[in-house]
Design a protein around this motif. Sequence first.
Motif, PDB file in Angstrom:
ATOM      1  N   HIS A  27       0.836  -1.206   0.000  1.00  0.00           N
ATOM      2  CA  HIS A  27       0.000   0.000   0.000  1.00  0.00           C
ATOM      3  C   HIS A  27       0.874   1.260   0.000  1.00  0.00           C
ATOM      4  O   HIS A  27       0.631   2.216  -0.721  1.00  0.00           O
ATOM      5  N   HIS A  84      -3.644   9.290   1.393  1.00  0.00           N
ATOM      6  CA  HIS A  84      -2.774   8.284   2.006  1.00  0.00           C
ATOM      7  C   HIS A  84      -1.822   8.912   3.022  1.00  0.00           C
ATOM      8  O   HIS A  84      -1.537   8.313   4.061  1.00  0.00           O
ATOM      9  N   ASP A 166      -9.725   4.154   4.045  1.00  0.00           N
ATOM     10  CA  ASP A 166      -9.533   3.703   2.674  1.00  0.00           C
ATOM     11  C   ASP A 166     -10.305   2.399   2.491  1.00  0.00           C
ATOM     12  O   ASP A 166     -10.012   1.410   3.160  1.00  0.00           O
TER      13      ASP A 166
HETATM   14 MN   MN3 Z   1      -5.168   3.121  -0.743  1.00  0.00          MN
END
Ligand code: MN3
Length: 215
Positions: A27, A84, A166
């Motif tokens: 990720h 993020h 997310d």
């Molecule tokens: Mn993501």
Amino acid sequence: MKFSLPTLPYAYNALEPHIDAKTMEIHHTKHHQAYIDKLNAALEKHPDMFKMVSSVDELLLMINEVPEDIKIDVRNQGGGHSNHSHFWHWLSPKKTTPSKEFIVVLERHFGSFDAFKQQFSDAATKRFGSGWAWLTLDANGKLEVFNTPNQDSPLMDKKVPLLGLDVWEHAYYLKYQNKRGDYIAAFWNLVNWPHVEKLFNEFSKRESNRSGKKK
Ligand code: MN3
């Protein structure tokens, strides 16, 4: 200035068993990095945009002024970078709880802490396809829970993200496969409440300074 990958505030395996090390590593090093690379590539077409902003969040706040030929990339890749960058800090290896003061704030807006959690979990569950669930704060001090598709950031609507989850499959599929609900349930063990409250207090302080100056 080019955007670069921020380091994680903890090790890849620090969120086990709720989020596995492999998921965190991919990720962070692949997905997050890809948003940054594509954002930088888009901004190369308008180097002046790099000079105008000191953070990706600033870029999203002025999305309406971004040149048309890179607007979609700023929205998607810039949104990906911003979301993020915040997301890593919304997760904590150590179990935390909201303060009494912040629970009162949540109660005022959502009825109870559990009602807030339910509403947020619903927003995360019901996001069809890829996207994010949010707790945000607007300029009037109002808290809201909703979801957005893709990498759309609440900043584009001038809302401050206080907490985001997310729900792209890349965030949970290795461990949870199709069971998004289990991932959402696990998320509540990881929420970094002191960080959420820091964001809330910073904004509130900024607003009271601003209204103070108006007088
Ligand atoms: Mn993501």
